[in-house]
Design an enzyme around this catalytic site. Sequence first.
Site, PDB file in Angstrom:
ATOM      1  N   ASP A 124      -7.216   0.903  -2.336  1.00  0.00           N
ATOM      2  CA  ASP A 124      -8.375   0.559  -1.512  1.00  0.00           C
ATOM      3  C   ASP A 124      -8.865   1.772  -0.731  1.00  0.00           C
ATOM      4  OD1 ASP A 124      -6.201   0.641   0.214  1.00  0.00           O
ATOM      5  OD2 ASP A 124      -6.782  -1.133   1.360  1.00  0.00           O
ATOM      6  N   ASP A 131      -2.450   0.626  -3.520  1.00  0.00           N
ATOM      7  CA  ASP A 131      -3.328  -0.463  -3.955  1.00  0.00           C
ATOM      8  C   ASP A 131      -4.773   0.004  -4.092  1.00  0.00           C
ATOM      9  OD1 ASP A 131      -3.571  -0.129  -1.188  1.00  0.00           O
ATOM     10  OD2 ASP A 131      -4.062  -2.231  -0.828  1.00  0.00           O
ATOM     11  N   ASP A 151      -4.001   5.679  -2.821  1.00  0.00           N
ATOM     12  CA  ASP A 151      -2.791   5.066  -2.306  1.00  0.00           C
ATOM     13  C   ASP A 151      -2.372   3.948  -3.269  1.00  0.00           C
ATOM     14  OD1 ASP A 151      -4.690   3.146  -1.729  1.00  0.00           O
ATOM     15  OD2 ASP A 151      -4.281   3.052   0.409  1.00  0.00           O
ATOM     16  N   SER A 164       0.822  -1.207   0.000  1.00  0.00           N
ATOM     17  CA  SER A 164       0.000   0.000   0.000  1.00  0.00           C
ATOM     18  C   SER A 164       0.858   1.260   0.000  1.00  0.00           C
ATOM     19  CB  SER A 164      -0.966  -0.025   1.188  1.00  0.00           C
ATOM     20  OG  SER A 164      -1.845   1.064   1.153  1.00  0.00           O
TER      21      SER A 164
END
Length: 472
Positions: A255, A253, A251, A109
């Site tokens: 999510d 990834d 960010d 992340s």
Amino acid sequence: MKNFEPITISCFKAYDVRGELDVNLDADIAYRIGRAFGQILASQNNTPNPTIVVGSDIRPTSHTLKTAAAEGITDAGVNVIDLGMTGTEEVYFATSHFGAIGGLEVTASHNPINYNGMKLVRENSRPISADTGLGEIRALAESGQFASAAKGQITQNTDKAAYIDKLMSFVDTAKFTAKKIVVNSGNGSAGPVVDELEKRLANLPIELIKVHHEPDGTFPNGIPNPMIIANQKSTQQAVIAHKADFGVAFDGDFDRCFLFDEKGDFIEGSYIVGMLAEAFLGKHEGASIVYDPRVIYNTENVIKTFGGTPQISKSGHSFIKQVMRETGGIYGGEMSAHHYFKDFFYCDSGMIPWLLVIELLSTTGKTLSELVDGYIAAFPSSGELNFRLGAMSADEICRTLEAKFGTLNPAKNTLDGLSLDFGQWRFNLRSSNTEPLIRLNIESKGDKALLQEKTDEILAILHDCGAVAADH
């Protein structure tokens, strides 16, 4: 069969796996985790030809770790669908979409470049945390006592069409009006998904201004963490330069997504939770809305005003998702920019929120600042303030604050750290579940002067306790 010596694996955290490369996380450890993950999930499911989906973000080491984990999974007798380069929510989607017994995303992340990690889910995209299976996976991975099994097969499937269909199902594009949006992918995994969404929006009056768009695991423009103030400038500048309706930044990834209004101002996550809660309650009367205890005044006021059912949960995706499942919550939100949706398998998505904002701006005819400025004025907050511990532990600091403010008889809540509510203002202090930090949030009811006074007061106490301010 290969023999495995017992080892200690220290990269397991409360919600996921996260470690420093070649210190406590490498390909051998990834293999063991994959092997244990596959063996345990297969033993808990009677599914014929069990399958686990895997994906990885753009970091150079992610593909290597994913390959090792997939090898472990197939050695446990479980098939693998390799989604290629993905964001975490693509693994969440694919786990349910393909009826898999689990999913694994290799990602660090927003952590520094010398880190990486894994996020794991079981069937129906249910989270696996320290309380719901990570400990068992760790124990087996450490022991190396793996069962023999006929090797599973790996297939590749990088088609994002079904996932994009799911994202688009959350909005009515017939309601979209002309909008210009800055989208900052942070050179992370979001770029290819943004491109696919752009194709779906091609016949609509929607213009996307792409910033730091190309996936690049060296992160030439810095680690994609929009919570860091310095990292917000590129999005803010692009919004202003292009006279965009709003900006969104992700960010690594994706999510989480972070929103900026038409003036380029960064919007704290708790106000986005309130805005989306209001939007969902407009469509689902009386629905349950789940939120975390860090910043609550605005969210609770919105839920009360629009006839929803408030459901507070401990911070963290596994807790939020569990409370949503238990209560049938239509939407859940954390001030950390995680947004959860019942119709997305109770999982968090960084892509759905900004699509909803397009629809919301289109149907209300308001700007983003007009939608949130009332919230901000009514319930000003400090934003999340982060500190590294000194000589005193988090528990000792909490006891110090309780002693300091106890004579004022505040309402106390320890669901997640320490929350003290004094009627016109409150604060929450909690330890991070992912980093060696304590996190402070303070808010008031319409009184910015009181907010500043109490912020200064608590900061002085933390300083005396040896806590040192951190960037994020």
